[in-house]
Design a protein around this motif. Structure first.
Motif, PDB file in Angstrom:
ATOM      1  N   MET A 184      -4.700  23.088  76.873  1.00 22.36           N
ATOM      2  CA  MET A 184      -5.422  22.136  77.450  1.00 22.36           C
ATOM      3  C   MET A 184      -4.340  20.969  77.921  1.00 22.36           C
ATOM      4  SD  MET A 184      -8.131  19.895  75.414  1.00 22.36           S
ATOM      5  CE  MET A 184      -9.244  21.146  75.145  1.00 22.36           C
ATOM      6  N   ALA A 185      -4.596  20.651  79.069  1.00 16.61           N
ATOM      7  CA  ALA A 185      -3.685  19.615  79.729  1.00 16.61           C
ATOM      8  C   ALA A 185      -3.835  18.228  79.309  1.00 16.61           C
ATOM      9  CB  ALA A 185      -4.282  19.569  81.337  1.00 16.61           C
ATOM     10  N   HIS A 186      -2.755  17.454  79.222  1.00 19.50           N
ATOM     11  CA  HIS A 186      -2.561  16.322  78.649  1.00 19.50           C
ATOM     12  C   HIS A 186      -1.601  15.700  79.377  1.00 19.50           C
ATOM     13  CE1 HIS A 186       0.420  18.022  76.267  1.00 19.50           C
ATOM     14  NE2 HIS A 186       1.087  16.811  76.101  1.00 19.50           N
ATOM     15  N   CYS A 187      -1.568  14.239  79.204  1.00 20.81           N
ATOM     16  CA  CYS A 187      -0.696  13.151  79.788  1.00 20.81           C
ATOM     17  C   CYS A 187       0.467  13.109  78.644  1.00 20.81           C
ATOM     18  CB  CYS A 187      -1.471  11.713  79.786  1.00 20.81           C
ATOM     19  SG  CYS A 187      -0.112  10.571  80.425  1.00 20.81           S
ATOM     20  N   ASP A 188       1.808  13.466  79.207  1.00 21.44           N
ATOM     21  CA  ASP A 188       2.976  13.245  78.474  1.00 21.44           C
ATOM     22  C   ASP A 188       3.017  12.026  77.652  1.00 21.44           C
ATOM     23  OD1 ASP A 188       3.393  16.262  78.029  1.00 21.44           O
ATOM     24  OD2 ASP A 188       3.665  15.788  80.277  1.00 21.44           O
ATOM     25  N   ASN A 189       2.700  10.823  78.551  1.00 21.01           N
ATOM     26  CA  ASN A 189       2.938   9.578  78.299  1.00 21.01           C
ATOM     27  C   ASN A 189       1.910   8.811  77.085  1.00 21.01           C
ATOM     28  OD1 ASN A 189       4.029   6.801  78.485  1.00 21.01           O
ATOM     29  ND2 ASN A 189       2.181   6.254  79.600  1.00 21.01           N
ATOM     30  N   CYS A 190       0.527   9.285  77.397  1.00 21.96           N
ATOM     31  CA  CYS A 190      -0.288   8.484  76.441  1.00 21.96           C
ATOM     32  C   CYS A 190      -1.059   9.678  75.360  1.00 21.96           C
ATOM     33  CB  CYS A 190      -1.258   7.582  76.852  1.00 21.96           C
ATOM     34  SG  CYS A 190      -2.535   8.516  77.915  1.00 21.96           S
ATOM     35  N   ASP A 191      -0.908  10.947  75.715  1.00 18.49           N
ATOM     36  CA  ASP A 191      -1.515  12.177  75.196  1.00 18.49           C
ATOM     37  C   ASP A 191      -3.097  12.210  75.309  1.00 18.49           C
ATOM     38  OD1 ASP A 191      -0.884  14.390  73.870  1.00 18.49           O
ATOM     39  OD2 ASP A 191      -1.586  13.618  71.950  1.00 18.49           O
ATOM     40  N   HIS A 229      -6.478  13.542  77.487  1.00 16.87           N
ATOM     41  CA  HIS A 229      -6.633  14.680  77.914  1.00 16.87           C
ATOM     42  C   HIS A 229      -6.777  14.429  79.163  1.00 16.87           C
ATOM     43  CE1 HIS A 229      -9.006  18.416  78.923  1.00 16.87           C
ATOM     44  NE2 HIS A 229      -9.828  17.600  79.399  1.00 16.87           N
ATOM     45  N   VAL A 230      -6.612  15.618  80.020  1.00 19.52           N
ATOM     46  CA  VAL A 230      -6.835  15.587  81.654  1.00 19.52           C
ATOM     47  C   VAL A 230      -7.171  16.998  82.080  1.00 19.52           C
ATOM     48  CG1 VAL A 230      -5.299  13.680  82.480  1.00 19.52           C
ATOM     49  CG2 VAL A 230      -4.282  15.990  82.168  1.00 19.52           C
ATOM     50  N   THR A 231      -7.862  16.898  83.125  1.00 25.01           N
ATOM     51  CA  THR A 231      -8.291  18.563  83.568  1.00 25.01           C
ATOM     52  C   THR A 231      -6.999  19.125  84.021  1.00 25.01           C
ATOM     53  OG1 THR A 231      -8.817  17.746  85.551  1.00 25.01           O
ATOM     54  CG2 THR A 231     -10.511  17.371  84.249  1.00 25.01           C
ATOM     55  N   GLU A 232      -7.233  20.529  84.230  1.00 28.98           N
ATOM     56  CA  GLU A 232      -6.234  21.384  84.557  1.00 28.98           C
ATOM     57  C   GLU A 232      -6.159  21.024  86.104  1.00 28.98           C
ATOM     58  OE1 GLU A 232      -4.186  23.722  83.067  1.00 28.98           O
ATOM     59  OE2 GLU A 232      -5.390  23.148  81.103  1.00 28.98           O
ATOM     60  N   ALA A 233      -6.985  20.741  86.917  1.00 29.19           N
ATOM     61  CA  ALA A 233      -7.035  20.390  88.211  1.00 29.19           C
ATOM     62  C   ALA A 233      -6.359  18.919  88.506  1.00 29.19           C
ATOM     63  CB  ALA A 233      -8.325  20.256  88.941  1.00 29.19           C
ATOM     64  N   TYR A 234      -6.471  17.914  87.644  1.00 30.22           N
ATOM     65  CA  TYR A 234      -5.789  16.795  87.836  1.00 30.22           C
ATOM     66  C   TYR A 234      -4.450  16.988  87.508  1.00 30.22           C
ATOM     67  CZ  TYR A 234      -4.751  11.731  86.877  1.00 30.22           C
ATOM     68  OH  TYR A 234      -4.469  10.509  87.178  1.00 30.22           O
ATOM     69  N   HIS A 235      -3.916  17.762  86.384  1.00 30.87           N
ATOM     70  CA  HIS A 235      -2.526  18.069  86.019  1.00 30.87           C
ATOM     71  C   HIS A 235      -1.976  18.834  87.076  1.00 30.87           C
ATOM     72  CE1 HIS A 235       0.766  19.880  83.771  1.00 30.87           C
ATOM     73  NE2 HIS A 235       0.689  18.906  82.854  1.00 30.87           N
ATOM     74  N   ASP A 274       8.215  20.355  87.317  1.00 26.25           N
ATOM     75  CA  ASP A 274       8.456  20.973  85.930  1.00 26.25           C
ATOM     76  C   ASP A 274       7.076  21.013  84.925  1.00 26.25           C
ATOM     77  OD1 ASP A 274       8.153  18.217  85.075  1.00 26.25           O
ATOM     78  OD2 ASP A 274      10.289  18.098  84.275  1.00 26.25           O
ATOM     79  N   GLY A 275       5.980  20.480  85.587  1.00 28.75           N
ATOM     80  CA  GLY A 275       4.616  20.373  84.838  1.00 28.75           C
ATOM     81  C   GLY A 275       4.677  19.405  83.797  1.00 28.75           C
ATOM     82  N   THR A 276       5.628  18.373  84.014  1.00 31.20           N
ATOM     83  CA  THR A 276       5.338  17.018  82.938  1.00 31.20           C
ATOM     84  C   THR A 276       4.463  16.029  83.985  1.00 31.20           C
ATOM     85  OG1 THR A 276       7.587  17.255  82.199  1.00 31.20           O
ATOM     86  CG2 THR A 276       6.692  15.195  82.116  1.00 31.20           C
ATOM     87  N   LEU A 277       3.367  15.568  83.139  1.00 29.94           N
ATOM     88  CA  LEU A 277       2.515  14.264  83.485  1.00 29.94           C
ATOM     89  C   LEU A 277       3.295  12.959  83.101  1.00 29.94           C
ATOM     90  CD1 LEU A 277       0.170  13.671  85.381  1.00 29.94           C
ATOM     91  CD2 LEU A 277      -1.349  14.076  83.375  1.00 29.94           C
ATOM     92  N   HIS A 278       3.866  12.400  83.846  1.00 25.98           N
ATOM     93  CA  HIS A 278       4.508  11.062  83.058  1.00 25.98           C
ATOM     94  C   HIS A 278       3.335   9.916  82.870  1.00 25.98           C
ATOM     95  CE1 HIS A 278       8.435  12.903  83.172  1.00 25.98           C
ATOM     96  NE2 HIS A 278       8.220  13.246  84.208  1.00 25.98           N
ATOM     97  N   ALA A 279       2.039   9.996  83.646  1.00 30.00           N
ATOM     98  CA  ALA A 279       1.330   8.989  83.608  1.00 30.00           C
ATOM     99  C   ALA A 279       0.006   9.544  83.987  1.00 30.00           C
ATOM    100  CB  ALA A 279       1.710   7.879  84.516  1.00 30.00           C
TER     101      ALA A 279
END
Length: 54
Positions: A1-8, A10-16, A23-28
């Motif tokens: 499941m996709a998530h924000c690496d900053n605040c943890d 949940h985000v959708t796979e499309a948003y991610h 590199d796949g990191t979502l910083h915000a």
């Protein structure tokens, strides 16, 4: 499941797929930053300050 690496939040796979760094990191996410900042490129790097009229 996709998530924000900053605040943890949940985000959708499309948003991610669209907003994460190469590199796949979502910083915000929309919980951490406003949508205007995200569309301006904020969140693609750690400590990235883009967006918000700058």
């Amino acid at each position: 499941m996709a998530h924000c690496d900053n605040c943890d939040a949940h985000v959708t796979e499309a948003y991610h797929r669209v907003f994460a760094a190469n590199d796949g990191t979502l910083h915000a996410c929309s919980n951490c930053r406003g949508q205007t900042e995200m569309f301006s490129g904020a969140g693609v790097g750690p400590g990235d300050q883009r967006g918000g009229g700058g």
